[in-house]
Scaffold this motif. Sequence first.
Motif, PDB file in Angstrom:
ATOM      1  N   SER A 226      41.361  33.016  33.338  1.00  0.00           N
ATOM      2  CA  SER A 226      40.156  33.700  33.772  1.00  0.00           C
ATOM      3  C   SER A 226      40.277  34.129  35.225  1.00  0.00           C
TER       4      SER A 226
ATOM      5  N   PHE B  11      36.815  31.923  36.489  1.00  0.00           N
ATOM      6  CA  PHE B  11      36.720  30.461  36.455  1.00  0.00           C
ATOM      7  C   PHE B  11      38.076  29.785  36.636  1.00  0.00           C
TER       8      PHE B  11
ATOM      9  N   ASN C  33      37.845  26.080  36.645  1.00  0.00           N
ATOM     10  CA  ASN C  33      37.529  24.932  35.811  1.00  0.00           C
ATOM     11  C   ASN C  33      36.079  25.054  35.361  1.00  0.00           C
ATOM     12  N   ARG C  34      35.946  25.689  34.221  1.00  0.00           N
ATOM     13  CA  ARG C  34      34.631  26.008  33.676  1.00  0.00           C
ATOM     14  C   ARG C  34      33.804  24.747  33.424  1.00  0.00           C
ATOM     15  N   GLU C  35      34.515  23.697  33.020  1.00  0.00           N
ATOM     16  CA  GLU C  35      33.793  22.475  32.637  1.00  0.00           C
ATOM     17  C   GLU C  35      32.993  21.864  33.787  1.00  0.00           C
TER      18      GLU C  35
ATOM     19  N   GLN D 241      29.406  22.386  33.409  1.00  0.00           N
ATOM     20  CA  GLN D 241      28.691  21.987  32.206  1.00  0.00           C
ATOM     21  C   GLN D 241      27.883  20.711  32.430  1.00  0.00           C
TER      22      GLN D 241
ATOM     23  N   ALA E  21      34.849  24.858  40.381  1.00  0.00           N
ATOM     24  CA  ALA E  21      34.699  25.629  39.151  1.00  0.00           C
ATOM     25  C   ALA E  21      35.303  27.029  39.215  1.00  0.00           C
ATOM     26  N   PHE E  22      35.297  27.651  40.405  1.00  0.00           N
ATOM     27  CA  PHE E  22      35.661  29.067  40.472  1.00  0.00           C
ATOM     28  C   PHE E  22      37.004  29.312  41.152  1.00  0.00           C
TER      29      PHE E  22
ATOM     30  N   ARG F 231      26.439  29.077  36.658  1.00  0.00           N
ATOM     31  CA  ARG F 231      27.340  29.229  35.510  1.00  0.00           C
ATOM     32  C   ARG F 231      27.086  30.547  34.792  1.00  0.00           C
TER      33      ARG F 231
ATOM     34  N   GLU G  17      29.527  33.712  34.109  1.00  0.00           N
ATOM     35  CA  GLU G  17      29.831  34.207  32.766  1.00  0.00           C
ATOM     36  C   GLU G  17      29.551  35.691  32.628  1.00  0.00           C
TER      37      GLU G  17
ATOM     38  N   GLU H  33      32.325  37.579  34.226  1.00  0.00           N
ATOM     39  CA  GLU H  33      33.506  37.556  33.367  1.00  0.00           C
ATOM     40  C   GLU H  33      33.362  38.523  32.199  1.00  0.00           C
TER      41      GLU H  33
END
Length: 398
Positions: A14, A17, A19-21, A24, A229-230, A262, A266, A269
């Motif tokens: 990506s 991102f 680390n997208r998690e 969460q 995360a980014f 988040r 998204e 993206e």
Amino acid sequence: MDLKNIFEKFSGKSKIFRNREALQARYHPEKILHRDKELEKIAAILAPSLKGEKPSNLFIYGKTGTGKTLCVLHVAKQLEEFAREKKGNVRIIYVNCKLKRVADTPYRLLAHILHELGQEVPSTGLPTDELYKAFYDLIDRRSDVIILILDEIDQLVAKSGDDILYNLSRIDSELKKARLSIVGISNDLLFAENLDPRVKSSLSEEEVVFPPYNALQIKDILEERARIAFQQGVIGEGVIQKIAAISARSHGDARRALELLRITGELAERKDMNKLTLELVDEAEEKMESENIIETIKAQPQQYKAVLYTTIILNEKNMEINTGELYNHYRRLCSQIKVRPLTQRRVSDIIAELDMQGLLSAKTINRGRYGRTKSIECTIPLRLLEHVKKILREDLGL
Ligand SMILES: Nc1ncnc2c1ncn2[C@@H]1O[C@H](COP(=O)(O)OP(=O)(O)OP(=O)(O)O)[C@@H](O)[C@H]1O
Ligand SMILES: [Mg+2]
């Protein structure tokens, strides 16, 4: 349609991102910012367990998204690790009472706690007293200090009453070897006021309050999380500040702030952009608001949906509606969908509740000697109305 393109685009690395998690809900950040005071207080209250003494019962409250669960779990984990190293006997049981079926009845809760302690009991059938006894016997076999964390404790009491808290808090005085402390967590600020006074005083031997975060604190939390995360350099100028300001306005909720970040990511993206921009924050906010409204509507009981649907339809006909008119049309709708209509008084209560949830607005109008009535208006954003009507029609069987 060629889905391959889509899959290819998203299966690669990506641009946005790293680390997208990390954004969460279940992610546990290593660094907890701006909660030193609360962490220290909780740690100090629970620390006597390391000497084998019973810590005071503790009640923690604060609005949603203020870090209560995060901080309690953090202290609990460290306490357990420390105890293990020092060969102390501290055991922590964490129960989220909001989870379906875990705390619907005292029986379920006790069965769940026993399960956590490694003892299985049938999921129904035994007298509840027998489960209390089993719990008591099981923990009193050893001289452990048990810390029972009941998260979202208001849900437990709403579903199964406060007797269970009374009984649990009494168990400690009967134990011979073990000790039992209860940590209750709630975001319902009025919850404790409505408890049985005995239960309240025993549960809140100690209290820790989590205040809402302000914009600067949320900004720090977001920046720290964004770093993980980014990808580097994808966050546009002012983006974090803007999200922090929005979230501080709606009661300093870090969960919503992280969610907004988040969703903004998204959107960037999905649109194949290289950066998170201020415009995307607006769009993300709108998206989040829409999702919240739709969810709130879906969760309404049938009669509430009927009242709401009637309001929308009458509003569309451009009628200024009062409670009486709404009630007449509501009755007609009820006969159409074959449900028994409620009394006008009950419908007035429903209108007030829908008003509180922000789905409509009801203003009191004084009509002189004709008394008072309410002028009712739907407040759902125009862009959602068609979608909302469709949902309501389906759910009402129209
Ligand atoms: N001080 C903080 N530092 C880093 N992240 C935080 C902090 N406070 C909250 N968060 C994050 O915000 C989210 C919400 O926090 P948490 O679940 O602890 O809130 P809560 O007070 O328990 O809310 P609720 O009452 O709705 O259960 C989590 O994703 C958590 O990781
Ligand atoms: Mg929580």
